[in-house]
Every structure is written in structure tokens, then in C-alpha cells.
Design a protein around this motif. Structure first.
Motif, PDB file in Angstrom:
ATOM      1  N   VAL A  39       0.828  -1.202   0.000  1.00  0.00           N
ATOM      2  CA  VAL A  39       0.000   0.000   0.000  1.00  0.00           C
ATOM      3  C   VAL A  39       0.865   1.255   0.000  1.00  0.00           C
ATOM      4  CG1 VAL A  39      -1.796  -1.205   1.341  1.00  0.00           C
ATOM      5  CG2 VAL A  39      -0.173   0.302   2.521  1.00  0.00           C
TER       6      VAL A  39
ATOM      7  N   TRP B 248       0.619   4.505   2.083  1.00  0.00           N
ATOM      8  CA  TRP B 248      -0.067   4.941   3.290  1.00  0.00           C
ATOM      9  C   TRP B 248      -0.224   6.457   3.245  1.00  0.00           C
ATOM     10  CZ3 TRP B 248       1.584   1.280   7.706  1.00  0.00           C
ATOM     11  CH2 TRP B 248       0.480   1.027   8.545  1.00  0.00           C
TER      12      TRP B 248
ATOM     13  N   ARG C  43      -1.082   9.603   5.357  1.00  0.00           N
ATOM     14  CA  ARG C  43      -1.164   9.943   6.769  1.00  0.00           C
ATOM     15  C   ARG C  43      -1.474  11.410   7.032  1.00  0.00           C
ATOM     16  NH1 ARG C  43       3.670   6.232   9.441  1.00  0.00           N
ATOM     17  NH2 ARG C  43       2.829   4.232   8.756  1.00  0.00           N
TER      18      ARG C  43
ATOM     19  N   HIS D 286      -5.411   4.653   2.970  1.00  0.00           N
ATOM     20  CA  HIS D 286      -4.309   4.134   2.158  1.00  0.00           C
ATOM     21  C   HIS D 286      -4.806   3.896   0.738  1.00  0.00           C
ATOM     22  CE1 HIS D 286      -6.554   0.505   3.230  1.00  0.00           C
ATOM     23  NE2 HIS D 286      -6.037  -0.041   2.129  1.00  0.00           N
TER      24      HIS D 286
ATOM     25  N   THR E 192      -4.304   0.939  -1.984  1.00  0.00           N
ATOM     26  CA  THR E 192      -3.767  -0.398  -2.233  1.00  0.00           C
ATOM     27  C   THR E 192      -3.060  -0.409  -3.580  1.00  0.00           C
ATOM     28  OG1 THR E 192      -5.458  -1.507  -0.906  1.00  0.00           O
ATOM     29  CG2 THR E 192      -4.361  -2.820  -2.611  1.00  0.00           C
TER      30      THR E 192
ATOM     31  N   VAL F 221       3.827  10.516  -0.281  1.00  0.00           N
ATOM     32  CA  VAL F 221       3.957   9.054  -0.158  1.00  0.00           C
ATOM     33  C   VAL F 221       5.416   8.667  -0.424  1.00  0.00           C
ATOM     34  CG1 VAL F 221       1.577   8.371  -0.596  1.00  0.00           C
ATOM     35  CG2 VAL F 221       3.059   8.893  -2.530  1.00  0.00           C
TER      36      VAL F 221
ATOM     37  N   TRP G 206       4.599   0.620   1.363  1.00  0.00           N
ATOM     38  CA  TRP G 206       4.562  -0.201   2.562  1.00  0.00           C
ATOM     39  C   TRP G 206       4.017  -1.593   2.290  1.00  0.00           C
ATOM     40  CZ3 TRP G 206       6.246   1.251   7.418  1.00  0.00           C
ATOM     41  CH2 TRP G 206       6.614   2.600   7.570  1.00  0.00           C
TER      42      TRP G 206
END
Length: 223
Positions: free
Chosen positions: A31, A33, A35, A63, A65, A183, A187
């Protein structure tokens, strides 16, 4: 172009899908993520607008995918498990040679699949993620498959007509400018298979500048 929205939503089944995981405790996903606090606020705004039409148990962090990787191999493993250290090493090798992808994603607009509503991405950013997805998933998992990068808002709790859902989302987000989210890493995360939408747990990250993968303390897989 995202696929056309279905006519009706599909209600979430809140149960343990043992026929799928066959005892494997974790499932792995790559993914990006997101934040940014402002994104969390936008997600909450959209969810509040949909209210009881959303299943209340969704607990995943915002997130995008990039690629589903499957049930994780642990210890003695299970016949159903497909993703272990060898598969992680192969993924890292693919990602080290993948084309460059955006370090900032702009969240804008909304849409829905039959099972989940979502926040969309700027079309240029969504297109730029396609090669990254294809590096990990070179063959579509189904003939009609089309990768649509998005930020899931939750699962539907009811089967209802889709058109009012989309209208409600558009009204809730009207006037909002695209929201830029950094990004810097890709992750690898995992989630518990007995929980249909439990929180994501970080395994490790691949830095977008160096393409080096770092396993986190407590990671189940270490390449």
C-alpha cells in the motif's frame, strides 16, 4: 476511466471467512499509506454523510492499495498460504526495477464499487500508479479486472440503490480542492484474516528514492 458504478450496493458479511484463510492468521498487501491529518478529516466527513449505510466496523487507516499479495506463510504454514520470504524477495526485485511513481498523490472526487465507496485520485496520479501495480501484478486476476487506485471509506451495511449514495458523496465533498498527500515509501502491511476490515499492521517499507526495503521490528517476513 473507472468502471461504471453498479445499480445497487452489496452489504458486508460480518463473519470469519474460514473457507478463504483456512487458519492463516495474516494477509499481506502493498500500500501507499496516506497519513495527512486533512485526509483523515475528509474521510470522516464522507463517512458521516453516508451514516448508517456504512458498516460500523471498518478500522483500516487511509491508504491506496497497490497490490494484494495473499495469505502469509508463517512457521509450518498452511496449504492456503501463498506469500512468504521468497515471494517478498521477488517483489522487492520487481520494485527495484519498476518505473518511477508519484511521491505525492492528490486525492479528489469520489466513487463506489458494489461493496465499498471511496475517495478518488487525480486522474494523472491514478494513471501514474498503473505501472507500479503492473510490476507486482503482471497478469490481471480476472478477465474484467481493472486497477482503480482509491481510498476506501468503508463497507456497505445495506443493499440500497447506488445513485443516492453517489449523490450524497458528491454533495459532502462539493467545493473541496484536491488534497496532496506525500507518499515517500511503499509499505508492505498485513491484516488479520478473521477481521473483515481490521487495522493494517506495518511489515516494512520500500523507500521510493533508494528502492531499499527495510523490515520493521516485529515483522513476520524478513528478506
Amino acid at each position: 476511466m473507472p468502471p461504471a458504478a453498479p445499480a445497487f450496493t452489496q452489504a458486508c458479511e460480518d463473519r470469519d471467512f474460514t473457507e478463504w484463510h483456512q487458519g492463516c492468521a495474516w494477509c499481506a498487501v502493498w500500500v501507499l499509506w496516506l497519513r495527512a491529518p486533512a485526509l483523515a478529516q475528509r474521510v470522516q466527513r464522507a463517512r458521516q454523510a453516508l451514516g448508517p449505510r456504512l458498516w460500523p466496523g471498518y478500522a483500516r487507516q487511509p491508504h491506496v492499495t497497490v497490490a494484494y499479495r495473499g495469505l502469509m506463510v508463517q512457521g509450518a504454514g498452511s496449504a492456503a498460504a501463498t506469500f512468504g520470504v521468497a515471494q517478498l524477495r521477488a517483489d522487492i526485485a520487481r520494485l527495484q526495477h519498476a518505473p518511477a511513481w508519484p511521491r505525492v498523490l492528490r486525492v479528489q472526487g469520489s466513487g463506489s464499487f458494489s461493496t465499498v465507496p471511496y475517495l478518488g485520485l487525480d486522474p494523472a496520479d491514478a494513471a501514474a500508479l498503473q505501472p507500479l501495480h503492473q510490476a507486482l501484478v503482471p497478469e490481471p486476476p480476472a478477465p474484467a479486472w481493472h486497477y482503480v487506485p482509491h481510498v476506501t471509506l468503508g463497507h456497505y451495511a445495506q443493499s440500497v440503490p447506488m445513485a443516492p449514495i453517489l449523490h450524497t458523496l458528491q454533495a459532502a465533498l462539493a467545493g473541496l480542492a484536491p488534497l496532496a498527500c506525500a507518499v515517500p515509501q511503499l509499505w508492505l502491511v498485513r491484516y488479520r484474516t478473521h477481521a473483515i476490515a481490521g487495522p493494517l499492521v506495518a511489515e516494512g517499507c520500500l523507500d521510493l528514492a533508494t528502492r531499499r526495503y527495510t523490515a520493521l521490528p516485529g515483522a513476520l517476513l524478513r528478506p
